[in-house]
Write a protein that holds these residues in place. Structure first.
Motif, PDB file in Angstrom:
ATOM      1  N   LEU A   1      37.026  48.267  48.348  1.00 24.75           N
ATOM      2  CA  LEU A   1      38.336  47.762  47.950  1.00 24.75           C
ATOM      3  C   LEU A   1      38.344  46.232  47.912  1.00 24.75           C
ATOM      4  O   LEU A   1      38.941  45.634  47.007  1.00 24.75           O
ATOM      5  N   ARG A   2      37.682  45.603  48.856  1.00 24.97           N
ATOM      6  CA  ARG A   2      37.641  44.141  48.879  1.00 24.97           C
ATOM      7  C   ARG A   2      36.899  43.570  47.672  1.00 24.97           C
ATOM      8  O   ARG A   2      37.141  42.425  47.288  1.00 24.97           O
ATOM      9  N   ARG A   3      36.032  44.339  47.063  1.00 27.61           N
ATOM     10  CA  ARG A   3      35.248  43.858  45.909  1.00 27.61           C
ATOM     11  C   ARG A   3      35.952  44.049  44.577  1.00 27.61           C
ATOM     12  O   ARG A   3      35.510  43.502  43.555  1.00 27.61           O
ATOM     13  N   ILE A   4      37.010  44.846  44.538  1.00 27.88           N
ATOM     14  CA  ILE A   4      37.582  45.239  43.254  1.00 27.88           C
ATOM     15  C   ILE A   4      38.024  44.035  42.431  1.00 27.88           C
ATOM     16  O   ILE A   4      37.724  43.942  41.232  1.00 27.88           O
ATOM     17  N   ASP A   5      38.729  43.099  43.032  1.00 25.19           N
ATOM     18  CA  ASP A   5      39.251  41.962  42.263  1.00 25.19           C
ATOM     19  C   ASP A   5      38.127  41.219  41.556  1.00 25.19           C
ATOM     20  O   ASP A   5      38.267  40.825  40.391  1.00 25.19           O
ATOM     21  N   GLY A   6      36.993  41.056  42.218  1.00 23.40           N
ATOM     22  CA  GLY A   6      35.882  40.333  41.620  1.00 23.40           C
ATOM     23  C   GLY A   6      35.203  41.060  40.485  1.00 23.40           C
ATOM     24  O   GLY A   6      34.470  40.443  39.697  1.00 23.40           O
ATOM     25  N   THR A   7      35.449  42.380  40.361  1.00 21.32           N
ATOM     26  CA  THR A   7      34.819  43.140  39.275  1.00 21.32           C
ATOM     27  C   THR A   7      35.648  43.153  37.999  1.00 21.32           C
ATOM     28  O   THR A   7      35.166  43.608  36.962  1.00 21.32           O
ATOM     29  N   LEU A   8      36.878  42.653  38.060  1.00 17.68           N
ATOM     30  CA  LEU A   8      37.787  42.785  36.919  1.00 17.68           C
ATOM     31  C   LEU A   8      37.590  41.722  35.862  1.00 17.68           C
ATOM     32  O   LEU A   8      37.996  41.897  34.713  1.00 17.68           O
ATOM     33  N   GLY A   9      37.020  40.594  36.234  1.00 18.04           N
ATOM     34  CA  GLY A   9      36.823  39.518  35.270  1.00 18.04           C
ATOM     35  C   GLY A   9      38.033  38.620  35.151  1.00 18.04           C
ATOM     36  O   GLY A   9      37.927  37.407  35.229  1.00 18.04           O
ATOM     37  N   VAL A  10      39.196  39.221  34.975  1.00 18.54           N
ATOM     38  CA  VAL A  10      40.449  38.477  34.851  1.00 18.54           C
ATOM     39  C   VAL A  10      41.449  39.072  35.840  1.00 18.54           C
ATOM     40  O   VAL A  10      41.594  40.291  35.929  1.00 18.54           O
ATOM     41  N   ARG A  11      42.118  38.209  36.572  1.00 22.31           N
ATOM     42  CA  ARG A  11      43.127  38.699  37.510  1.00 22.31           C
ATOM     43  C   ARG A  11      44.321  39.228  36.729  1.00 22.31           C
ATOM     44  O   ARG A  11      44.832  38.579  35.812  1.00 22.31           O
ATOM     45  N   PRO A  12      44.810  40.426  37.066  1.00 25.46           N
ATOM     46  CA  PRO A  12      45.948  40.979  36.322  1.00 25.46           C
ATOM     47  C   PRO A  12      47.234  40.200  36.571  1.00 25.46           C
ATOM     48  O   PRO A  12      47.399  39.547  37.596  1.00 25.46           O
ATOM     49  N   LYS A  13      48.137  40.305  35.590  1.00 25.21           N
ATOM     50  CA  LYS A  13      49.465  39.708  35.755  1.00 25.21           C
ATOM     51  C   LYS A  13      50.319  40.520  36.735  1.00 25.21           C
ATOM     52  O   LYS A  13      51.211  39.975  37.396  1.00 25.21           O
ATOM     53  N   ALA A  14      50.052  41.809  36.786  1.00 26.19           N
ATOM     54  CA  ALA A  14      50.785  42.709  37.677  1.00 26.19           C
ATOM     55  C   ALA A  14      49.972  43.979  37.825  1.00 26.19           C
ATOM     56  O   ALA A  14      49.061  44.257  37.036  1.00 26.19           O
ATOM     57  N   VAL A  15      50.325  44.763  38.834  1.00 26.34           N
ATOM     58  CA  VAL A  15      49.684  46.058  39.075  1.00 26.34           C
ATOM     59  C   VAL A  15      50.741  47.149  38.981  1.00 26.34           C
ATOM     60  O   VAL A  15      51.832  47.028  39.558  1.00 26.34           O
TER      61      VAL A  15
END
Length: 247
Positions: A18-32
């Motif tokens: 879970l801690r790695r997920i943000d780094g795998t997205l490439g772009v931070r989302p505007k919202a979830v």
């Protein structure tokens, strides 16, 4: 209940994932937009609170787990867009401005976005738990992905708590996990296979009640033809568990 002493670190691998997920997205989302296995309603319902509280919908855990904080912003404007998309697809929907985010939301997101700096909108399951219906809900919401919204199905690929620590059920869990991987991966067969999950090997043994599986249907429906990739795979308490990502 606390994990048995034999499994003091049983969730460590999942927490690291879970801690790695943000780094795998490439772009931070505007919202979830997150669909949790812990909220069911007669109609798909959206939490429209501007600053949602937390719903401690569990019992028997250490006292400090009832003092957790996650001061994330809600996304009421996104809720309006979601309701429009659902209406266009023929789904009535509802809103709730008082319900807190349940632990299927705040526990993983304490690890994914620990600074609580990405707005979160929670969408309920529809209480029929019909897999085909939730695949259609996901398809209706697919346009959000191109608008910077991350769609998350928060559940578990195996959720038979009676068997989790009993020493049984490992073969059923492994069979269902293998079937689920094969079914999620290929968009050509995904909808048909997932809609018929009850007939899968080990399916009902892995999910005596399917509320923790159905969030995957929404995420898969929103995949819009993308391949599914297994991004988490681990044995927890002797049971195979997986996580998947689309796009």
């Amino acid at each position: 209940m606390d994990p048995p002493p034999a499994y003091p670190h049983m969730w460590d691998g999942l927490a690291a994932y879970l801690r790695r997920i943000d780094g795998t997205l490439g772009v931070r989302p505007k919202a979830v937009l997150v669909i949790s296995g812990h909220w069911e309603a007669a109609e798909p319902t959206l939490n429209i609170a501007e600053r949602p509280g937390l719903l401690f919908d569990y019992y028997g855990f250490p006292e400090h787990t009832y003092r957790l904080k996650y001061p994330v912003a809600g996304a009421p404007a996104l809720a309006a867009r979601v309701r429009d998309l659902l209406a266009d697809a023929g789904f009535a929907s509802a809103v709730d401005g008082k319900r807190g985010l349940d632990h299927g939301v705040f526990v993983p997101f304490l690890l994914i976005y620990p600074r609580a700096d990405v707005p979160i909108l929670q969408l309920s399951l529809q209480n029929s738990l019909d897999p085909a219906l939730h695949l259609r809900i996901g398809k209706a919401l697919a346009p959000l992905r191109k608008q910077g919204v991350l769609i998350v199905g928060s559940g578990m690929s195996y959720h038979n708590l009676a068997a989790m620590f009993s020493g049984g059920g490992a073969d059923a869990a492994a069979s269902f996990d293998s079937w689920l991987h094969d079914s999620v991966r290929d968009p050509a067969i995904r909808d048909e296979k997932l809609a018929a999950w009850r007939s899968a090997p080990g399916g009902r043994e892995s999910h005596p009640r399917e509320e923790h599986l159905i969030p995957l249907m929404v995420a898969a429906g929103a995949a819009d033809g993308d391949m599914g990739t297994r991004t988490f795979s681990e044995s927890i308490a002797g049971k195979a568990l997986s996580g998947f990502q689309f796009g």
